[in-house]
Design a protein around this motif. Structure first.
Motif, PDB file in Angstrom:
ATOM      1  N   VAL A  78       0.889  -1.209  -0.164  1.00  0.00           N
ATOM      2  CA  VAL A  78       0.172  -0.223  -0.016  1.00  0.00           C
ATOM      3  C   VAL A  78       0.991   1.240  -0.138  1.00  0.00           C
ATOM      4  O   VAL A  78       1.966   1.480   0.696  1.00  0.00           O
ATOM      5  N   GLU A  79       0.451   2.046  -0.910  1.00  0.00           N
ATOM      6  CA  GLU A  79       1.392   3.418  -1.101  1.00  0.00           C
ATOM      7  C   GLU A  79       1.206   4.196   0.075  1.00  0.00           C
ATOM      8  O   GLU A  79      -0.211   4.617   0.356  1.00  0.00           O
ATOM      9  N   HIS A  80       1.912   4.834   0.737  1.00  0.00           N
ATOM     10  CA  HIS A  80       1.757   5.953   1.854  1.00  0.00           C
ATOM     11  C   HIS A  80       2.625   7.215   1.387  1.00  0.00           C
ATOM     12  O   HIS A  80       3.850   7.214   1.741  1.00  0.00           O
ATOM     13  N   ARG A  81       1.923   8.120   0.526  1.00  0.00           N
ATOM     14  CA  ARG A  81       2.499   8.885  -0.137  1.00  0.00           C
ATOM     15  C   ARG A  81       2.926  10.086   0.819  1.00  0.00           C
ATOM     16  O   ARG A  81       4.272  10.631   0.492  1.00  0.00           O
TER      17      ARG A  81
ATOM     18  N   VAL B 198      -8.669  21.011   7.022  1.00  0.00           N
ATOM     19  CA  VAL B 198      -8.844  19.605   7.035  1.00  0.00           C
ATOM     20  C   VAL B 198      -8.237  18.874   7.808  1.00  0.00           C
ATOM     21  O   VAL B 198      -7.020  19.193   8.370  1.00  0.00           O
ATOM     22  N   ALA B 199      -8.768  17.819   8.778  1.00  0.00           N
ATOM     23  CA  ALA B 199      -8.045  16.997   9.450  1.00  0.00           C
ATOM     24  C   ALA B 199      -8.149  15.426   8.918  1.00  0.00           C
ATOM     25  O   ALA B 199      -9.282  15.034   8.488  1.00  0.00           O
ATOM     26  N   LEU B 200      -7.094  14.461   9.000  1.00  0.00           N
ATOM     27  CA  LEU B 200      -7.013  13.297   8.406  1.00  0.00           C
ATOM     28  C   LEU B 200      -6.765  12.444   9.563  1.00  0.00           C
ATOM     29  O   LEU B 200      -5.822  12.392  10.103  1.00  0.00           O
TER      30      LEU B 200
ATOM     31  N   LEU C 116      -0.842   7.809  10.532  1.00  0.00           N
ATOM     32  CA  LEU C 116      -0.505   8.995  10.417  1.00  0.00           C
ATOM     33  C   LEU C 116      -0.380  10.022  11.703  1.00  0.00           C
ATOM     34  O   LEU C 116       0.337  11.263  11.591  1.00  0.00           O
ATOM     35  N   ILE C 117      -0.958   9.436  12.855  1.00  0.00           N
ATOM     36  CA  ILE C 117      -1.011  10.326  13.930  1.00  0.00           C
ATOM     37  C   ILE C 117      -0.024   9.729  14.859  1.00  0.00           C
ATOM     38  O   ILE C 117       0.083   8.541  15.317  1.00  0.00           O
ATOM     39  N   PRO C 118       1.021  10.317  15.465  1.00  0.00           N
ATOM     40  CA  PRO C 118       2.250   9.857  16.066  1.00  0.00           C
ATOM     41  C   PRO C 118       1.888   9.027  17.557  1.00  0.00           C
ATOM     42  O   PRO C 118       2.532   7.989  17.935  1.00  0.00           O
TER      43      PRO C 118
END
Length: 746
Positions: A470-473, A525-527, A532-534
């Motif tokens: 899976v790509e994690h750009r 925007v919040a993802l 992605l969140i440490p």
């Protein structure tokens, strides 16, 4: 086998030797006798150090001998070969009910008793010497230091309240270095003292009176009566999203505290429950005790001890909290009881919701299962009268449930290279104009699930699993979500070497975020995605910001479906409603998809805004989609129950998965076939397979699956024990996993 403290037969010593049965936290299913030294006092449940082979291990003194899994008596052991307990550890003993719970789980799951006991020893700090922590406090009436600086004055002013603080904490509060604090210690103005162990605050059941709707008041009466009954019962608290289930079961917690018992509240995503903690504090005037994987080792040790000595009155935790050694547990609540996160698929395969019911039965206290989308198993139990069915039919705020619209992607597809269809984009534009929030849901991490070479067609796959990377750009890497393998995003095709030929196929949440940033450059925007969140702190800060209205568009995976309350959220868009329906081999695929989509769309319109939901789908006529769009939960449940009955699937039948894994494909296949060939003949039990698993290779190990189907009334564990006892010992790297009531069919 001798029982606890029983002298050895024929012993002629003046002081007969004593024996104690000990369970070790290893993959063994029996107790081992150890000699108890004269100077060591032990009791059932206490923890001891014992020699085991060349090692020294922690064991639990059991209150009765446990034979091997086949029930055969152990062979007599030469007393001269018996080993001696090294010493007793300074840890609270396991209560007898915890030992019975461990035995029950081992018998049901076919896991070794030692492994179930290991789950009850998950706080290693409990079994290590406790190191005192030192801090500083002010010395009353000490003379002013000869050299007074502004930094020293700030530190003394803060320390003037007499509290004991760690040096680093005092330095941070005073905005100075720890060297300043050391100087004040040398001058005699501060003194180093041991920091007392942190005690949990005590929740007050009468701290605040909750205003209840008439429907909530009826539900509260039902749950209070269950607590007052003082015996085992199960109540299914079934309420639509936003109906106030939490406030209702808080009243059951309050009644439990009034009766002097401990309470456990289980949540599927404890790390995301900052909002829940604040609601609990508002009701009870104090925080509950938390238990989850984000706690440090010393914190886990402290909570374990507090559960054992009764100081932790209310624990809020993940599924593993069920195995804390509570001294007086009087209530267990399983919130979001439908959530698949309660199923553990490692070592001991158990369903925490079901084990919570067992714990309540053993302890003779009530259990509450709460959900807006209860599992089919719980629905059937409620219909059969095994569970009390407590229903909250409407939202507490009086707001209506969101209107759901299907976006048929065959009719109105997104623009080429985009993933949001025009009707959803238009709804987002209106929502932004109204200064309200939008939530976009896609249960797929990363940027794209597949990377292809447009020159030669090569798919970049994991070298250890039969899965694409899976790509994690945002990180510039390709990841395997099954084994953790990761490589940097290649600049050219690894097969044909063509530069710039790699293309991302399909959307993940990162790709949706890219499109949103392009379409709405001025929106905040919040993802929300776990990769992605440490950490816990950062996650809770983002959720607080969304709750406060500081975010315009939220994009997330299933994290966003976990019971959050966002007052200004008006529009929810499901980017790919069909995603969960692709798992054809999973009998719960339809149920799980319905639950997830219902929970996500239920985030909209809970308070300030009128809710709207949009589901992008290629199958608007699918029964799951029709049930979501028409908000007809009962029709879906009826159809799902009838389907399960016809197929004799849970809860009307029993399923067991047996998975054989080995480095060599042929080895795994041959062993799986041999296991299937040795299955005992039964006219009632069906053994399917072996067949290669849908994900045939994970971490370099080839996997073959067998599935056992049996009627509900069959003792499938007895069947499996007889079957497994007839198998020859597994050789080499071959592993066999047995999963009673499987939830994963990959």
């Amino acid at each position: 086998m001798q029982s606890l403290f029983e002298p050895l037969d024929g012993e002629t010593r003046a002081t007969p030797l004593r024996l104690a049965p000990v369970v070790l936290a290893v993959a063994l299913d029996q107790t081992y006798d150890y000699i108890v030294p004269d100077d060591v006092e032990i009791e059932p449940g206490c923890f001891v150090m014992v020699p085991f082979g060349p090692q020294s291990r922690i064991g639990v003194v059991w209150d009765r001998p446990v034979a091997n899994p086949n029930g055969e008596p152990q062979k007599p052991i030469d007393p001269k070969k018996l080993k001696t307990i090294t010493g007793r550890l300074d840890a609270p003993p396991l209560p007898p009910i915890t030992m019975r719970f461990a035995e029950w789980i081992a018998k049901y799951t076919l896991a070794p008793l030692g492994m179930t006991v290991r789950m009850m020893m998950s706080a290693r700090a409990v079994f290590e010497p406790q190191k005192p922590r030192f801090g500083v406090t002010i010395v009353a009436d000490a003379p002013v230091p000869a050299r007074m600086t502004p930094a020293r004055q700030r530190a003394l002013d803060i320390a003037g309240d007499g509290a004991i603080r760690a040096k680093a904490a005092l330095a941070q509060a005073a905005e100075c270095s720890t060297g300043v604090i050391d100087g004040l210690v040398q001058s005699g103005n501060l003194v180093e003292v041991a920091i007392p162990e942190k005690r949990p605050p005590v929740p007050d059941p009468k701290h605040r009176v909750t205003e209840l709707s008439p429907e909530q008041a009826v539900a509260v009466d039902a749950l209070r009566s269950a607590v007052d009954g003082g015996n085992f019962s199960v109540s299914l608290l079934d309420g639509v999203t936003g109906s106030g289930k939490t406030e209702v079961y808080f009243e059951a917690v309050a009644r439990t505290l009034e009766r002097g018992h401990q309470a456990l509240i289980m949540l599927p995503e404890i790390a995301l429950t900052d909002q829940f903690m604040r609601r609990f504090t508002g009701r009870f005037g104090a925080m509950p005790v938390e238990w989850h994987s984000a706690l440090s080792g010393p914190e886990r040790g402290r909570v374990w001890r507090q559960a054992a000595n009764g100081e932790a009155r209310v624990v809020v935790g993940a599924r593993s909290a069920l195995f804390l050694p509570f001294s007086d547990l009087g209530l267990v609540i399983v919130d979001e009881e439908h959530d698949s996160g309660y199923k553990q698929d490692d070592r001991v395969h158990y369903q925490a919701r079901d084990m919570a019911v067992v714990r309540g039965s053993l302890g003779g206290f009530p259990v509450i299962l709460a959900s807006a989308t209860p599992s089919i198993e719980s629905h059937v139990n409620a219909r059969n009268g095994r569970y009390r069915h407590v229903v909250l039919p409407g939202r507490f705020s009086g707001a209506s449930l969101p209107d759901i619209t299907a976006i048929d992607l065959r009719v109105t597809p997104p623009e080429k290279g985009k993933w949001l269809a025009p009707p959803l984009v238009e709804a987002m534009i209106r929502t932004l104009e109204d200064k309200q929030q939008t939530l976009l849901f896609l249960n797929r991490r990363g940027y794209a699930p597949l990377t292809l070479c447009r020159a030669c067609g090569h798919r970049i796959e994991c070298p250890q699993c039969t899965a694409t990377l899976v790509e994690h750009r945002f990180r510039g890497r390709l990841h395997c979500h099954h084994c953790g393998f990761s490589i940097a995003l290649p600049e050219k095709c690894p097969k044909c070497g063509e530069a710039g030929s790699l293309v991302a196929c399909g959307p993940g949440v990162e790709r949706v975020a890219e499109e949103v940033a392009e379409r709405f450059p001025d929106a905040k925007v919040a993802l929300l995605s776990s990769d992605l969140i440490p950490g816990l702190t950062e996650m809770r800060e983002i959720i607080r910001s969304i709750e406060a209205g500081g975010i315009d568009i939220v994009i997330g995976t299933q994290i966003v479906a976990k019971g959050h309350h966002f007052p200004n959220l008006a529009t929810v868009g499901i980017v790919d409603g069909d995603l969960g329906l692709a798992q054809g081999a999973d009998p719960r695929a339809g149920e799980r998809t319905f639950q997830l989509l219902h929970q996500v769309t239920g985030r909209a319109g809970r308070a300030l805004a009128e809710g709207r939901g949009y589901v992008q789908t290629y199958m608007p006529d699918h029964p799951v989609m029709k049930a979501i769009i028409e908000s007809d939960r009962e029709a879906f449940i009826e159809q799902e129950i009838k389907s399960r009955q016809r197929g004799m699937l849970p809860p009307f039948g029993r399923l067991v998965a047996l998975v054989v894994a080995a480095r060599e494909k042929e080895t795994a296949q041959l062993v799986a076939r041999d296991i299937a060939h040795r299955a005992p003949r039964s006219s009632m039990i069906e053994v399917l397979g072996p067949a290669e698993a849908p994900i045939a290779v994970i971490r370099g190990r080839h996997r073959w699956r067998l599935l056992v189907k049996a009627p509900r009334e069959i003792d499938v564990q007895a069947y499996l024990r007889a079957w497994l006892a007839d198998l020859p010992p597994l050789k080499g790297d071959v592993r066999l996993t047995v999963d009673i009531d499987p939830y994963s069919f990959l």
